[in-house]
Design a protein around this motif. Structure first.
Motif, PDB file in Angstrom:
ATOM      1  N   GLY A  26       0.820  -1.207   0.000  1.00  0.00           N
ATOM      2  CA  GLY A  26       0.000   0.000   0.000  1.00  0.00           C
ATOM      3  C   GLY A  26       0.855   1.259   0.000  1.00  0.00           C
ATOM      4  O   GLY A  26       0.528   2.249  -0.668  1.00  0.00           O
ATOM      5  N   GLN A  27       1.964   1.227   0.754  1.00  0.00           N
ATOM      6  CA  GLN A  27       2.881   2.365   0.762  1.00  0.00           C
ATOM      7  C   GLN A  27       3.460   2.603  -0.627  1.00  0.00           C
ATOM      8  O   GLN A  27       3.566   3.750  -1.075  1.00  0.00           O
ATOM      9  CB  GLN A  27       4.031   2.129   1.750  1.00  0.00           C
ATOM     10  N   VAL A  28       3.833   1.532  -1.315  1.00  0.00           N
ATOM     11  CA  VAL A  28       4.402   1.658  -2.658  1.00  0.00           C
ATOM     12  C   VAL A  28       3.345   2.221  -3.617  1.00  0.00           C
ATOM     13  O   VAL A  28       3.655   3.105  -4.430  1.00  0.00           O
ATOM     14  CB  VAL A  28       4.959   0.310  -3.160  1.00  0.00           C
ATOM     15  N   GLY A  30       0.994   4.179  -2.773  1.00  0.00           N
ATOM     16  CA  GLY A  30       0.893   5.582  -2.391  1.00  0.00           C
ATOM     17  C   GLY A  30       2.007   6.414  -3.011  1.00  0.00           C
ATOM     18  O   GLY A  30       1.772   7.545  -3.466  1.00  0.00           O
ATOM     19  N   ILE A  31       3.214   5.879  -3.041  1.00  0.00           N
ATOM     20  CA  ILE A  31       4.337   6.577  -3.670  1.00  0.00           C
ATOM     21  C   ILE A  31       4.068   6.757  -5.161  1.00  0.00           C
ATOM     22  O   ILE A  31       4.280   7.836  -5.727  1.00  0.00           O
ATOM     23  CB  ILE A  31       5.664   5.825  -3.430  1.00  0.00           C
ATOM     24  N   HIS A  32       3.572   5.708  -5.784  1.00  0.00           N
ATOM     25  CA  HIS A  32       3.218   5.777  -7.208  1.00  0.00           C
ATOM     26  C   HIS A  32       2.205   6.893  -7.451  1.00  0.00           C
ATOM     27  O   HIS A  32       2.353   7.708  -8.375  1.00  0.00           O
ATOM     28  CB  HIS A  32       2.655   4.420  -7.659  1.00  0.00           C
ATOM     29  N   ARG A  33       1.210   6.957  -6.606  1.00  0.00           N
ATOM     30  CA  ARG A  33       0.166   7.980  -6.721  1.00  0.00           C
ATOM     31  C   ARG A  33       0.760   9.380  -6.517  1.00  0.00           C
ATOM     32  O   ARG A  33       0.408  10.324  -7.225  1.00  0.00           O
ATOM     33  CB  ARG A  33      -0.948   7.700  -5.713  1.00  0.00           C
ATOM     34  N   MET A  34       1.671   9.493  -5.546  1.00  0.00           N
ATOM     35  CA  MET A  34       2.306  10.799  -5.298  1.00  0.00           C
ATOM     36  C   MET A  34       3.075  11.283  -6.522  1.00  0.00           C
ATOM     37  O   MET A  34       3.002  12.472  -6.881  1.00  0.00           O
ATOM     38  CB  MET A  34       3.254  10.707  -4.098  1.00  0.00           C
ATOM     39  N   VAL A  35       3.801  10.379  -7.163  1.00  0.00           N
ATOM     40  CA  VAL A  35       4.542  10.756  -8.373  1.00  0.00           C
ATOM     41  C   VAL A  35       3.551  11.134  -9.475  1.00  0.00           C
ATOM     42  O   VAL A  35       3.721  12.156 -10.161  1.00  0.00           O
ATOM     43  CB  VAL A  35       5.486   9.624  -8.828  1.00  0.00           C
ATOM     44  N   ASP A  36       2.527  10.311  -9.626  1.00  0.00           N
ATOM     45  CA  ASP A  36       1.516  10.582 -10.654  1.00  0.00           C
ATOM     46  C   ASP A  36       0.866  11.954 -10.447  1.00  0.00           C
ATOM     47  O   ASP A  36       0.595  12.674 -11.405  1.00  0.00           O
ATOM     48  CB  ASP A  36       0.457   9.478 -10.644  1.00  0.00           C
ATOM     49  N   GLU A  37       0.656  12.317  -9.193  1.00  0.00           N
ATOM     50  CA  GLU A  37       0.031  13.597  -8.855  1.00  0.00           C
ATOM     51  C   GLU A  37       1.053  14.727  -8.724  1.00  0.00           C
ATOM     52  O   GLU A  37       0.698  15.838  -8.332  1.00  0.00           O
ATOM     53  CB  GLU A  37      -0.777  13.450  -7.563  1.00  0.00           C
ATOM     54  N   THR A  51       9.206   3.364   3.447  1.00  0.00           N
ATOM     55  CA  THR A  51       8.952   2.053   2.837  1.00  0.00           C
ATOM     56  C   THR A  51      10.210   1.186   2.878  1.00  0.00           C
ATOM     57  O   THR A  51      10.135  -0.017   3.166  1.00  0.00           O
ATOM     58  CB  THR A  51       8.456   2.235   1.391  1.00  0.00           C
ATOM     59  N   THR A  52      11.349   1.794   2.621  1.00  0.00           N
ATOM     60  CA  THR A  52      12.616   1.065   2.687  1.00  0.00           C
ATOM     61  C   THR A  52      12.848   0.522   4.091  1.00  0.00           C
ATOM     62  O   THR A  52      13.231  -0.647   4.263  1.00  0.00           O
ATOM     63  CB  THR A  52      13.782   1.990   2.267  1.00  0.00           C
ATOM     64  N   LYS A  53      12.607   1.345   5.097  1.00  0.00           N
ATOM     65  CA  LYS A  53      12.779   0.904   6.490  1.00  0.00           C
ATOM     66  C   LYS A  53      11.818  -0.228   6.821  1.00  0.00           C
ATOM     67  O   LYS A  53      12.176  -1.179   7.532  1.00  0.00           O
ATOM     68  CB  LYS A  53      12.584   2.072   7.461  1.00  0.00           C
TER      69      LYS A  53
END
Length: 99
Positions: A26-28, A30-37, A51-53
């Motif tokens: 879900g975090q990943v 969300g990151i995808h969505r942030m880049v898209d937006e 997410t890495t942690k």
């Protein structure tokens, strides 16, 4: 040596590991969505770091389970099996440290 089927060390916490991986997934997304937006770079980087942690935490838990279950069993068995499991664990630790 017994003919019992081998179980992995994480089996007892499998549901917890899977739940954590679903949250990370879900975090990943969300990151995808942030880049898209086209969100602010630092905000995206903050989420990537979190997410890495989270993935590192899963990896360390799996490593701990592997050492306390699979490697410990192999060491009790001794011989070539123990040597292989110790080398395998050492290689896994090296990969984690490098990443």
């Amino acid at each position: 040596m017994t003919d019992a089927p081998h179980t992995h060390g994480y089996i007892e916490s499998k549901d917890r590991v899977l739940a954590r991986l679903r949250r990370i997934e879900g975090q990943v997304r969300g990151i995808h969505r942030m880049v898209d937006e086209e969100k602010y770079c630092i905000d995206i980087l903050t989420q990537v770091s979190a997410t890495t942690k989270a993935l590192e935490s899963v990896a360390l838990g799996l490593l701990d389970d592997h050492l306390s279950h699979c490697v410990a069993d192999a060491v009790r068995e001794g011989g070539q099996v123990a040597d292989e499991k110790l080398t395998e664990a050492s290689d896994a630790i090296a990969r984690l440290v490098r990443s």
